[in-house]
Design a protein around this motif. Sequence first.
Motif, PDB file in Angstrom:
ATOM      1  N   CYS A  12      53.847  36.461 -17.286  1.00 50.55           N
ATOM      2  CA  CYS A  12      54.677  35.734 -18.008  1.00 50.55           C
ATOM      3  C   CYS A  12      56.127  36.451 -18.252  1.00 50.55           C
ATOM      4  O   CYS A  12      55.989  37.501 -19.053  1.00 50.55           O
ATOM      5  N   VAL A  13      57.120  35.947 -17.930  1.00 49.01           N
ATOM      6  CA  VAL A  13      58.363  36.674 -18.063  1.00 49.01           C
ATOM      7  C   VAL A  13      58.837  37.073 -19.382  1.00 49.01           C
ATOM      8  O   VAL A  13      59.249  37.833 -19.828  1.00 49.01           O
ATOM      9  N   PHE A  14      58.421  36.050 -20.427  1.00 44.52           N
ATOM     10  CA  PHE A  14      58.485  36.104 -21.849  1.00 44.52           C
ATOM     11  C   PHE A  14      57.593  37.325 -22.545  1.00 44.52           C
ATOM     12  O   PHE A  14      58.088  37.902 -23.338  1.00 44.52           O
ATOM     13  N   CYS A  15      56.237  37.174 -22.138  1.00 45.21           N
ATOM     14  CA  CYS A  15      55.520  38.056 -22.681  1.00 45.21           C
ATOM     15  C   CYS A  15      55.749  39.447 -22.120  1.00 45.21           C
ATOM     16  O   CYS A  15      55.337  40.481 -23.047  1.00 45.21           O
ATOM     17  N   ALA A  16      56.226  39.765 -21.084  1.00 43.84           N
ATOM     18  CA  ALA A  16      56.711  41.010 -20.588  1.00 43.84           C
ATOM     19  C   ALA A  16      57.947  41.740 -21.490  1.00 43.84           C
ATOM     20  O   ALA A  16      57.942  42.892 -21.477  1.00 43.84           O
ATOM     21  N   LEU A  17      58.522  40.800 -22.240  1.00 44.01           N
ATOM     22  CA  LEU A  17      59.524  41.282 -23.140  1.00 44.01           C
ATOM     23  C   LEU A  17      59.009  42.034 -24.413  1.00 44.01           C
ATOM     24  O   LEU A  17      59.699  42.927 -24.889  1.00 44.01           O
ATOM     25  N   PRO A  35      58.531  33.249 -29.281  1.00 46.11           N
ATOM     26  CA  PRO A  35      57.510  33.789 -30.187  1.00 46.11           C
ATOM     27  C   PRO A  35      56.675  34.880 -29.277  1.00 46.11           C
ATOM     28  O   PRO A  35      56.845  34.861 -28.052  1.00 46.11           O
ATOM     29  N   ARG A  36      56.135  35.891 -29.821  1.00 46.22           N
ATOM     30  CA  ARG A  36      55.304  36.892 -29.286  1.00 46.22           C
ATOM     31  C   ARG A  36      54.048  36.431 -28.644  1.00 46.22           C
ATOM     32  O   ARG A  36      53.898  36.779 -27.477  1.00 46.22           O
ATOM     33  N   ARG A  37      53.373  35.594 -29.374  1.00 42.76           N
ATOM     34  CA  ARG A  37      52.068  34.978 -28.817  1.00 42.76           C
ATOM     35  C   ARG A  37      52.282  34.201 -27.671  1.00 42.76           C
ATOM     36  O   ARG A  37      53.134  33.250 -27.708  1.00 42.76           O
TER      37      ARG A  37
END
Length: 126
Positions: A12-17, A35-37
């Motif tokens: 997930c590109v956003f989880c990688a942040l 959101p982080r989760r």
Amino acid sequence: MQASYGHREAGCVFCALEDSGRVLLDNEGHSLVIPRRHGADGLELHQAEWNAVVEVLKLRREQLSAQDASISGWAGLLNARGGLNSGEAAGQTVFHPHWLLIPRREGDSEEPRGGVRGVIPGHQAC
């Protein structure tokens, strides 16, 4: 519920942040709140997470307004596509909750109706 806050999805590109130190990204005042989760969309958020997202959006709006008096309105999207897109059949392309907050200025678009779609080329609603 508390244990779910640590969930991250591989790929997930956003989880990688998460470890990048960037929770709020911006470019010329355009802000992306993530959101982080991990979850498929905003409907999977717990109420406390929704509340936190709203607080970040309000804080960012206050910050940008204080920095730039030419801002006269705001556009935003749920899941970066408009409204709420939940599932591939609904047009969702990034399966992680996220919100855009985009400052608008008088005259930045000939026809501001349609919200944020009017400031993203090729996305003006028909």
